[in-house]
Scaffold this motif. Structure first.
Motif, short mmCIF file in Angstrom:
data_model
loop_
_atom_site.label_atom_id
_atom_site.label_comp_id
_atom_site.label_asym_id
_atom_site.label_seq_id
_atom_site.Cartn_x
_atom_site.Cartn_y
_atom_site.Cartn_z
N ALA A 50 2.28 -0.51 -6.72
CA ALA A 50 1.60 0.67 -7.27
C ALA A 50 1.92 1.89 -6.42
N MET A 51 1.95 1.72 -5.11
CA MET A 51 2.27 2.82 -4.21
C MET A 51 3.70 3.30 -4.43
N VAL A 52 4.62 2.37 -4.52
CA VAL A 52 6.02 2.74 -4.73
C VAL A 52 6.19 3.46 -6.06
N GLY A 53 5.57 2.93 -7.11
CA GLY A 53 5.72 3.55 -8.43
C GLY A 53 5.19 4.96 -8.47
N THR A 54 4.07 5.23 -7.81
CA THR A 54 3.51 6.58 -7.82
C THR A 54 4.34 7.53 -6.98
N VAL A 55 4.78 7.07 -5.81
CA VAL A 55 5.57 7.94 -4.94
C VAL A 55 6.90 8.32 -5.59
N VAL A 56 7.54 7.36 -6.23
CA VAL A 56 8.86 7.62 -6.82
C VAL A 56 8.77 8.58 -7.99
N SER A 93 -4.02 10.23 -8.87
CA SER A 93 -3.73 8.98 -9.58
C SER A 93 -3.35 7.88 -8.59
N PHE A 94 -2.54 8.24 -7.60
CA PHE A 94 -2.11 7.26 -6.59
C PHE A 94 -3.32 6.69 -5.86
N ALA A 95 -4.20 7.58 -5.40
CA ALA A 95 -5.36 7.13 -4.64
C ALA A 95 -6.25 6.23 -5.48
N ASN A 96 -6.49 6.62 -6.73
CA ASN A 96 -7.38 5.82 -7.58
C ASN A 96 -6.77 4.48 -7.94
N GLN A 97 -5.48 4.48 -8.28
CA GLN A 97 -4.83 3.23 -8.64
C GLN A 97 -4.72 2.29 -7.45
N VAL A 98 -4.34 2.84 -6.31
CA VAL A 98 -4.16 2.00 -5.12
C VAL A 98 -5.50 1.41 -4.67
N ILE A 99 -6.54 2.24 -4.66
CA ILE A 99 -7.85 1.74 -4.24
C ILE A 99 -8.34 0.65 -5.19
N ALA A 100 -8.13 0.84 -6.49
CA ALA A 100 -8.54 -0.17 -7.46
C ALA A 100 -7.83 -1.49 -7.21
N LEU A 141 2.24 3.56 -13.22
CA LEU A 141 2.89 4.35 -14.27
C LEU A 141 1.91 4.76 -15.37
N ASN A 142 1.13 3.80 -15.86
CA ASN A 142 0.19 4.09 -16.94
C ASN A 142 -0.93 5.01 -16.47
N GLY A 143 -1.42 4.77 -15.26
CA GLY A 143 -2.49 5.60 -14.75
C GLY A 143 -2.08 7.05 -14.60
N LEU A 144 -0.91 7.29 -14.03
CA LEU A 144 -0.44 8.66 -13.83
C LEU A 144 -0.11 9.33 -15.16
N ALA A 145 0.47 8.59 -16.08
CA ALA A 145 0.81 9.16 -17.40
C ALA A 145 -0.45 9.55 -18.16
N ASN A 146 -1.44 8.68 -18.19
CA ASN A 146 -2.69 9.00 -18.89
C ASN A 146 -3.40 10.19 -18.27
N GLN A 147 -3.40 10.27 -16.93
CA GLN A 147 -4.07 11.39 -16.26
C GLN A 147 -3.36 12.70 -16.55
N ASN A 148 -2.03 12.72 -16.49
CA ASN A 148 -1.29 13.94 -16.81
C ASN A 148 -1.54 14.38 -18.25
N ALA A 149 -1.60 13.41 -19.15
CA ALA A 149 -1.87 13.74 -20.55
C ALA A 149 -3.26 14.36 -20.69
#
Length: 484
Positions: A332-338, A160-167, A388-396
């Motif tokens: 986005a990087m901070v949100g995913t790492v945290v 999720s981090f890689a996809n969100q950050v690259i986007a 946050l939204n990207g990681l939540a949707n992917q986990n779901a």
């Protein structure tokens, strides 16, 4: 001791310690992440190159828009189809074929003599980038079943981090590439990525075992009729979304007709392309798809709509525009790492959608004289909810999809993101009908804020209903066949 006594003695073999199960192979992480980011990279990289491409070929924005739409069409149709092929033939083969297509598309774009060839290159790149994400999700699901452990949250977070950050960082990178090497660099940059994916895929990805003759997997066939009807429904819908008009309502009629035909076909198919019965009964997965669509609308309204205003309404260069968008990458990087080790979904979505609403409302106060520092703060506010939204949707998605259909489910997940992207493209075209001016930006911000508010409403409603859903039935109640 006599011979008889000796024969009665039972020799107990020495106990052997149970062999530990090998954890998720680390060698798979790099090719998985690299393959999955090619899609968002090519989606966002072109954002600041459309104007230079139009100047080079003497093409108006209505023609260069096909560079974006062609990739959207290829990806939206290709993602679930490729995901289904991953379920059938395994991740490795599709991953390698995808890498080859990306390389061919990048090479074709580097030498394209006119805009039509450039559009064809984008289609090749779009189809090639469809394999990375479904293959990665299938590998994670397979390794989870092998080890008997739940998916590593850090690995899902890495994807999720890689996809969100690259986007998010794509427009910034695109600005530097266009300024330093010309617009063709946004195509040639695919060549080293494709070679890396091809080498890493050949070396690292596990080979698919041969199916045992007579087993369901060995007898599995590709549902070509289902794929054709699905593609017809999706293409007609997306063509309408690209340019909504009363005279094009027949496309919606074609969408409905093809959709009905697809549903009837899949209900009767022995091995359907998409099992609509299972999908229809999986309400949480359908809700996740809807949330992915709304997330895509808001994200792409910012990624594609805002650069147009920054260059035309604010007068910035492509590289300056990329720098203004850069704070989205940082937050986005901070949100995913945290939050990478947390598996919660609703909490992330609640905070992320609320922040999206606030950031969209903040755009309503922006004008041509707004200081750059204010724009940087607003961009930073957009980055955190994307993570946050990207990681939540992917986990779901990972939790809700069955192992047998994780590839197709992951591809369809990406398709809803592209439906959101096309919806945002239609909204951007309507908002900037005559020029990318400030009133148009405000209209686009209002539309994005409404979508973010709808996403927030779905989360609040689920949180409010959860205690009722989890409440045990009354003693006199008789649970029905669909009781949860």
């Amino acid at each position: 001791m006599t011979t008889t006594q000796a024969a009665d003695v039972t020799v107990t073999p020495p106990r052997t310690a149970p062999q530990p199960v090998e954890p998720f192979p680390r060698r798979l992480v790099v090719p998985m992440v690299l393959g999955s980011v090619l899609n968002p990279l090519n989606t966002s990289l072109l954002a600041v190159a459309l104007i230079p491409i139009g100047v080079a070929f003497g093409a108006p924005p209505s023609d260069t828009a096909w560079l974006v739409s062609a990739l959207y069409l290829a990806c939206a149709v290709g993602q679930p189809v490729t995901g289904r092929l991953v379920d059938t033939y395994g991740p490795r083969r599709l991953y390698l074929v995808g890498a080859v297509l990306v390389g061919l598309g990048g090479l074709l774009g580097a030498v394209a003599p006119h805009l039509g060839v450039l559009v064809a290159a984008r289609v090749l790149i779009g189809l090639g980038t469809c394999a990375g994400y479904p293959a990665s999700m299938a590998l994670i699901k397979r390794e989870s079943a092998r080890t008997g452990r739940s998916s590593p949250a850090s690995l899902l977070a890495a994807l999720s981090f890689a996809n969100q950050v690259i986007a998010v960082v794509g427009p910034t990178l695109g600005g530097f590439l266009v300024s330093g090497a010309g617009w063709r660099a946004v195509f040639t940059v695919n060549l080293p990525f494709a070679v890396a994916c091809l080498v890493l895929g050949l070396v690292s990805l596990p080979r698919e075992p041969r199916p045992v003759p007579g087993t369901p997997r060995e007898r599995r066939r590709i549902d070509l009729a289902g794929i054709g009807l699905f593609s017809a429904a999706l293409v007609s819908l997306m063509l309408f979304l690209m340019a909504p008009a009363t005279g094009r309502l027949w496309l919606l009629g074609a969408t409905v007709a093809a959709g009905v035909g697809f549903t009837l076909r899949e209900l009767r198919a022995h091995d359907p392309f998409l099992d609509v019965r299972v999908l229809g009964q999986n309400r949480p997965l359908l809700v996740t798809y809807a949330r992915q669509l709304l997330t895509g609308v808001v994200m792409y309204s910012v990624v594609y709509g805002l650069p147009l205003w920054l260059e035309h309404g604010r007068g910035l260069t492509p590289s300056q525009t990329g720098l203004v968008l850069l704070p989205m990458f940082a937050t986005a990087m901070v949100g995913t790492v945290v939050t990478r080790r947390q598996r919660g979904v609703l909490g992330r979505l609640l905070l992320g959608s609320a922040l999206q609403v606030a950031a969209c409302v903040a755009l309503l106060a922006v004008h041509s004289g707004t200081p750059v520092v204010v724009l940087l703060v607003i961009m930073a506010a957009f980055g955190l909810p994307q993570a946050l939204n990207g990681l939540a949707n992917q986990n779901a998605l990972y939790d809700q999809a069955t192992p047998e259909q994780i590839g197709a489910a992951s591809g369809l997940f990406r398709t809803f993101m592209y439906l959101g992207a096309l919806t945002s493209s239609a909204a951007t075209a309507a908002a900037f009908r005559t020029a990318a001016d400030t009133p148009g930006l405000h209209a686009l911000a209002l539309f994005a804020a409404a979508c973010a508010a709808l996403l927030l409403a779905t989360v609040v409603a689920e949180i409010a209903l959860r205690p009722r859903i989890g409440r045990p039935p009354a003693p006199s109640a008789v649970p029905g066949p669909h009781a949860r």
